[in-house]
Design a protein around this motif. Sequence first.
Motif, PDB file in Angstrom:
ATOM      1  N   TYR A 135      23.747  -6.486  -4.765  1.00  0.00           N
ATOM      2  CA  TYR A 135      24.949  -5.818  -5.254  1.00  0.00           C
ATOM      3  C   TYR A 135      24.632  -4.396  -5.715  1.00  0.00           C
ATOM      4  CZ  TYR A 135      28.911  -4.423  -8.075  1.00  0.00           C
ATOM      5  OH  TYR A 135      29.981  -3.723  -8.587  1.00  0.00           O
ATOM      6  N   THR A 140      28.765  -3.014  -2.360  1.00  0.00           N
ATOM      7  CA  THR A 140      29.599  -4.184  -2.642  1.00  0.00           C
ATOM      8  C   THR A 140      30.765  -3.835  -3.552  1.00  0.00           C
ATOM      9  OG1 THR A 140      27.618  -5.561  -2.469  1.00  0.00           O
ATOM     10  CG2 THR A 140      29.571  -6.558  -3.469  1.00  0.00           C
ATOM     11  N   SER A 164      29.344 -11.728  -4.328  1.00  0.00           N
ATOM     12  CA  SER A 164      28.893 -10.408  -4.770  1.00  0.00           C
ATOM     13  C   SER A 164      27.423 -10.137  -4.481  1.00  0.00           C
ATOM     14  CB  SER A 164      29.153 -10.255  -6.275  1.00  0.00           C
ATOM     15  OG  SER A 164      30.539 -10.333  -6.547  1.00  0.00           O
ATOM     16  N   THR A 165      26.625 -11.163  -4.370  1.00  0.00           N
ATOM     17  CA  THR A 165      25.205 -10.972  -4.092  1.00  0.00           C
ATOM     18  C   THR A 165      24.632 -12.240  -3.485  1.00  0.00           C
ATOM     19  OG1 THR A 165      23.015 -10.528  -5.057  1.00  0.00           O
ATOM     20  CG2 THR A 165      24.618 -11.622  -6.470  1.00  0.00           C
ATOM     21  N   TYR A 228      23.148  -8.229 -11.749  1.00  0.00           N
ATOM     22  CA  TYR A 228      23.826  -7.261 -10.888  1.00  0.00           C
ATOM     23  C   TYR A 228      23.137  -5.900 -10.889  1.00  0.00           C
ATOM     24  CZ  TYR A 228      27.520 -10.656 -10.219  1.00  0.00           C
ATOM     25  OH  TYR A 228      28.213 -11.784  -9.865  1.00  0.00           O
ATOM     26  N   TYR A 230      20.845  -3.506  -9.117  1.00  0.00           N
ATOM     27  CA  TYR A 230      20.389  -3.372  -7.730  1.00  0.00           C
ATOM     28  C   TYR A 230      18.867  -3.400  -7.655  1.00  0.00           C
ATOM     29  CZ  TYR A 230      19.564  -1.300  -3.128  1.00  0.00           C
ATOM     30  OH  TYR A 230      19.123  -1.060  -1.839  1.00  0.00           O
TER      31      TYR A 230
END
Length: 342
Positions: A135, A140, A164-165, A228, A230
């Motif tokens: 994400y 995203t 989302s991931t 979340y 990255y």
Amino acid sequence: MKSGATGKTGVLLVNLGTPDSPSVPHVRKYLREFLLDKRVLDIAAPSRYMLVNGVIAPFRAPKSAKIYAQLWTERGSPLLFHGLDLQKLVQEKLGKDYHVAFGMRYQSPSIEAALAELQEKVVDRIVVLPLFPQYASASTGSVQEKVMELVSKWEVIPDIRFISTFCNHPGFIGTFAEIARQHMSKRDYDHFVFSYHGLPERQILKASTKGYCQLGVCCNTYHSRNRYCYRAQCFETSRQLAKALNIPEDKYSVTFQSRLGKDPWLKPYTDFVLKDLAAAGIKSVLAFSPAFVADCLETTIEVGKEFKEEFEEAGGKHWQLVESLNTHPMWVDTVAEMVQEA
């Protein structure tokens, strides 16, 4: 999963985007749409507009067009045709209770057209899968925002679920590992490089929960506070791939590529690391680009060709890119599984 009138589930697969052709006008159009996204170039709107339209698009487009020309095939852009092929195969895997659509965040086929297709099918719910394993707000997050903006105008809004991931999903890791084993069976490698698309450090810090991010050891483990982040997800993907392939910790590097501008981006930079590896006597490298699930300019050209040339010029002997997942049967199964889980 059946409910309501039809019980049909809509599936929206989304990738980043690609120019319509490698011509300079089409590349310039693509760069403008991409870089004018406030989540991608997160600076004040007037500055973003002047920088993109006055500097980046006019001067970068001719250079980028030449690179895209190297990538183009008889079927066009790999990112596009692999996406369309994946859509077809996932549709076959999921069956008649699902309708799978494919869209690009920038250019065509658009997210708007893909959503209209699902709306026409009167689906009861929509599962949105941005095809970015890790994400980031610029990838995203941008897809999610665009989907919500468009669907908010519908009179009837169905249930919507975003994936989302999937940075450590067993199927995602397993497919990459399976492709890598084909190369590892043919040659012994001195070192392994996991190269991810870079982001400005400021974007990582902005996304941090209550100042947790240190751009350092905070990514040594993956948990709820950095789920979340990255950078943390890139390190998690690398750890899981190394585990699946029995790669010792001292035999792999996590690096970042494709930086733009003068602001600090995530480090270490791939092009710096590969030169250091060659200087240290490393002769053979197997390189991964696990931020992408389909071959594109950043994988085929940047990692597969440009980094290979730089490594060999620095004294290395063999640099091999692990191809992206594209439409590998294990990846098709994984996408279908993620949709069903959602």
